[in-house]
Scaffold this active site. Sequence first.
Site, PDB file in Angstrom:
ATOM      1  N   THR A 163     -78.997  18.118 -68.131  1.00  0.00           N
ATOM      2  CA  THR A 163     -78.645  19.178 -69.622  1.00  0.00           C
ATOM      3  C   THR A 163     -80.248  18.149 -69.932  1.00  0.00           C
ATOM      4  O   THR A 163     -80.924  17.171 -69.953  1.00  0.00           O
ATOM      5  CB  THR A 163     -77.811  18.140 -69.972  1.00  0.00           C
ATOM      6  OG1 THR A 163     -77.986  16.201 -69.674  1.00  0.00           O
ATOM      7  CG2 THR A 163     -76.780  18.546 -69.050  1.00  0.00           C
ATOM      8  N   LEU A 164     -80.709  19.462 -70.787  1.00  0.00           N
ATOM      9  CA  LEU A 164     -81.696  19.264 -71.448  1.00  0.00           C
ATOM     10  C   LEU A 164     -81.580  19.146 -73.685  1.00  0.00           C
ATOM     11  O   LEU A 164     -82.271  19.332 -73.856  1.00  0.00           O
ATOM     12  CB  LEU A 164     -82.775  20.038 -71.441  1.00  0.00           C
ATOM     13  CG  LEU A 164     -82.639  20.256 -70.064  1.00  0.00           C
ATOM     14  CD1 LEU A 164     -83.475  21.867 -69.824  1.00  0.00           C
ATOM     15  CD2 LEU A 164     -83.298  19.373 -69.133  1.00  0.00           C
ATOM     16  N   GLY A 165     -80.385  18.513 -74.095  1.00  0.00           N
ATOM     17  CA  GLY A 165     -80.209  18.434 -74.734  1.00  0.00           C
ATOM     18  C   GLY A 165     -79.659  19.380 -75.913  1.00  0.00           C
ATOM     19  O   GLY A 165     -79.594  21.092 -74.934  1.00  0.00           O
ATOM     20  N   ALA A 208     -69.475  12.010 -76.236  1.00  0.00           N
ATOM     21  CA  ALA A 208     -68.397  12.372 -75.689  1.00  0.00           C
ATOM     22  C   ALA A 208     -69.476  13.054 -74.857  1.00  0.00           C
ATOM     23  O   ALA A 208     -68.742  13.416 -73.827  1.00  0.00           O
ATOM     24  CB  ALA A 208     -66.950  12.366 -76.013  1.00  0.00           C
ATOM     25  N   ALA A 209     -70.940  14.001 -75.466  1.00  0.00           N
ATOM     26  CA  ALA A 209     -70.808  15.555 -74.810  1.00  0.00           C
ATOM     27  C   ALA A 209     -70.954  15.299 -73.937  1.00  0.00           C
ATOM     28  O   ALA A 209     -71.453  16.208 -72.804  1.00  0.00           O
ATOM     29  CB  ALA A 209     -72.193  15.284 -75.721  1.00  0.00           C
ATOM     30  N   GLY A 210     -71.809  14.582 -73.067  1.00  0.00           N
ATOM     31  CA  GLY A 210     -71.978  14.486 -71.294  1.00  0.00           C
ATOM     32  C   GLY A 210     -71.197  14.223 -70.518  1.00  0.00           C
ATOM     33  O   GLY A 210     -70.707  14.690 -69.861  1.00  0.00           O
ATOM     34  N   ASP A 211     -70.133  13.194 -70.924  1.00  0.00           N
ATOM     35  CA  ASP A 211     -68.691  13.181 -69.707  1.00  0.00           C
ATOM     36  C   ASP A 211     -67.965  14.574 -69.939  1.00  0.00           C
ATOM     37  O   ASP A 211     -67.658  14.691 -69.009  1.00  0.00           O
ATOM     38  CB  ASP A 211     -68.114  12.181 -70.359  1.00  0.00           C
ATOM     39  CG  ASP A 211     -69.028  10.644 -71.329  1.00  0.00           C
ATOM     40  OD1 ASP A 211     -69.166  10.542 -70.072  1.00  0.00           O
ATOM     41  OD2 ASP A 211     -68.972  10.019 -71.790  1.00  0.00           O
ATOM     42  N   SER A 237     -67.467  19.448 -78.407  1.00  0.00           N
ATOM     43  CA  SER A 237     -66.977  18.225 -78.897  1.00  0.00           C
ATOM     44  C   SER A 237     -68.040  17.615 -80.513  1.00  0.00           C
ATOM     45  O   SER A 237     -68.060  16.961 -80.132  1.00  0.00           O
ATOM     46  CB  SER A 237     -67.161  17.628 -77.762  1.00  0.00           C
ATOM     47  OG  SER A 237     -68.618  17.295 -76.907  1.00  0.00           O
ATOM     48  N   GLY A 293     -65.658  10.849 -82.579  1.00  0.00           N
ATOM     49  CA  GLY A 293     -64.695  10.627 -81.463  1.00  0.00           C
ATOM     50  C   GLY A 293     -65.263  10.740 -80.143  1.00  0.00           C
ATOM     51  O   GLY A 293     -65.864  12.083 -80.090  1.00  0.00           O
TER      52      GLY A 293
END
Length: 202
Positions: free
Chosen positions: A129-131, A158-161, A191, A196
């Site tokens: 992932t590269l933002g 929570a974006a990565g999860d 997300s 949250g």
Amino acid sequence: DDVRSGNAIIQNDASGDNCIVLYPGANRAIDRDFVDQVLDGYGKGDWLLLQNEISELPYIVSRAKARGMFIVLNPSPADSRLDEVDLDAIGCFVLNEGEAAMLTGAEEDGETLIRAMRARFSQADIALTLGECGSMYLHGDHVVTQSAYLVDTVDTTAAGDIFNGALAVGLAEGMELRDAIGLASRAATISVTRMGAQSSAP
């Protein structure tokens, strides 16, 4: 029953980026008996998605490998405890630039990092992932790229999860790589437009 749940104290800046202070609680109270109990009944062809937030990660990976499971690892938080894990047992890494740089020692550039991961872990798939620059997925010698969706960011907590979970679901269900990484990107994008962590998941 005698260990409280973990707590994450999340600080957000005006652009939605975050810094998290973590109390691990029950996440670090997992023992080997519990691992064996959870993995009982799973075997070849089953998928296991892990992060580095829990205790007994080396044992979990070894037991899952012995059972023939396909292991997906997000090595977050990336720290020295990963040195104890049989990373050659991982079927797919899902990680960001900082985590890939820590594992490989390479510069934080997407193309450089994904090739460095391939050089170190020749048998694994790599999802990087590269933002705001999107993401990349390497399977064998085939690279699929996914652009980021530009939205008004409220909270990235929570974006990565959510990316991890959606990608694992897509791949486990047999989606084409481009479709699976697209699903993960859309889910993570939704997300970040919501406040949250659990509550932001689409």
